[in-house]
Design a protein around this motif. Structure first.
Motif, PDB file in Angstrom:
ATOM      1  N   THR A 294     -11.173   7.728   1.899  1.00 20.51           N
ATOM      2  CA  THR A 294     -11.173   6.916   3.116  1.00 20.51           C
ATOM      3  C   THR A 294     -12.251   7.406   4.063  1.00 20.51           C
ATOM      4  OG1 THR A 294      -8.784   6.625   2.871  1.00 20.51           O
ATOM      5  CG2 THR A 294      -9.721   6.090   5.000  1.00 20.51           C
TER       6      THR A 294
ATOM      7  N   ASP B 142     -12.667   3.307   8.667  1.00 22.13           N
ATOM      8  CA  ASP B 142     -11.645   2.442   8.066  1.00 22.13           C
ATOM      9  C   ASP B 142     -10.251   2.684   8.638  1.00 22.13           C
ATOM     10  OD1 ASP B 142     -13.616   1.441   6.452  1.00 22.13           O
ATOM     11  OD2 ASP B 142     -13.128   2.746   4.741  1.00 22.13           O
TER      12      ASP B 142
ATOM     13  N   ARG C 204       0.836  -1.206   0.000  1.00 25.79           N
ATOM     14  CA  ARG C 204       0.000   0.000   0.000  1.00 25.79           C
ATOM     15  C   ARG C 204       0.870   1.254   0.000  1.00 25.79           C
ATOM     16  NH1 ARG C 204      -3.780  -1.394   5.023  1.00 25.79           N
ATOM     17  NH2 ARG C 204      -1.813  -2.267   5.678  1.00 25.79           N
TER      18      ARG C 204
ATOM     19  N   THR D 198      -5.090   1.923   6.671  1.00 23.63           N
ATOM     20  CA  THR D 198      -6.424   1.973   6.068  1.00 23.63           C
ATOM     21  C   THR D 198      -6.427   0.932   4.946  1.00 23.63           C
ATOM     22  OG1 THR D 198      -5.900   3.624   4.382  1.00 23.63           O
ATOM     23  CG2 THR D 198      -6.577   4.458   6.533  1.00 23.63           C
ATOM     24  N   PRO D 199      -7.576   0.634   4.362  1.00 27.21           N
ATOM     25  CA  PRO D 199      -7.569  -0.311   3.239  1.00 27.21           C
ATOM     26  C   PRO D 199      -6.732   0.157   2.047  1.00 27.21           C
ATOM     27  CG  PRO D 199      -9.795  -0.074   4.084  1.00 27.21           C
ATOM     28  CD  PRO D 199      -8.947   0.933   4.800  1.00 27.21           C
ATOM     29  N   LYS D 200      -6.591   1.471   1.860  1.00 26.74           N
ATOM     30  CA  LYS D 200      -5.849   1.991   0.705  1.00 26.74           C
ATOM     31  C   LYS D 200      -4.424   2.439   1.050  1.00 26.74           C
ATOM     32  CE  LYS D 200      -9.812   3.768  -1.842  1.00 26.74           C
ATOM     33  NZ  LYS D 200     -10.401   4.946  -2.474  1.00 26.74           N
TER      34      LYS D 200
END
Length: 194
Positions: free
Chosen positions: A131, A135, A87, A149-151
């Motif tokens: 975002t 998250d 990421r 975070t997911p990203k």
């Protein structure tokens, strides 16, 4: 004249010839011992000869890189780094803050100045486009901030030690930005008396 300890001119010339021939012989011996020649000696020849490594590491062969140091040289805090995570790192900004009142501005009673030694808090602004606040995972150590975070992934080594239990974080949805305010650990001296 010889009783007074003063020698004649012939004695001085004989002594000079004797000493110069001894010095020349010593220099010749030194030159014969050192095959490179006496004229090539310089300040670098003082002391023991340097040890030459036959093996050169590949980290130092890179001449096209403009890095100041290699990754192998950075050891402190590397246990928090996750190199396998692909990421990207979000944009961030660190701002040092200090509490200033009228007594500081007009009278100068608290001896504070604009330097970083007088700052009490650190504000870290992290831009997280796309975002949501739910998250965000945030973990704060004394000298390390870990945000996931997911990203995005951010592992930030902080410039000053902080009080990890004191601080606050606020997420602004309109700007898609997380602001983390951290109180710094400062030694008690005449500037930081509270």
């Amino acid at each position: 004249m010889e009783c007074l300890g003063v020698s004649s001119g012939q004695d001085l010339q004989a002594l000079s010839a004797l000493l110069s021939s001894q010095l020349e012989e010593e220099e010749d011996e030194d030159c014969n011992q050192n095959a490179t020649g006496c004229a090539q000696l310089g300040p670098g020849h003082i002391g023991p000869p340097p040890k030459k490594d036959k093996e050169v590491s590949s980290a130092y062969i890179k001449t096209t890189s403009k890095d100041i140091w290699s990754e192998e040289e950075v050891v402190e805090g590397s246990q928090y780094d996750d190199l396998a995570d692909p990421r990207p790192q979000p944009e961030y900004e660190i701002i040092l803050k200090q509490n200033v009142g009228t007594q500081d501005l007009f009278l100068g009673l608290s001896r504070k100045d604009p330097s970083s030694m007088c700052c009490e808090a650190m504000l870290v602004k992290i831009k997280l486009p796309g975002t949501k606040a739910t998250d965000v995972f945030l973990d704060i150590k004394e000298k390390f901030l870990d945000l996931r975070t997911p990203k995005y992934k951010l592992g930030l080594h902080l410039p000053h030690p902080i009080q990890s239990q004191e601080g606050k974080a606020q997420f602004f949805s309109d700007r898609q930005e997380l602001e983390v305010t951290l109180l710094m650990k400062r030694p008690m001296d005449f500037i930081n008396m509270q």
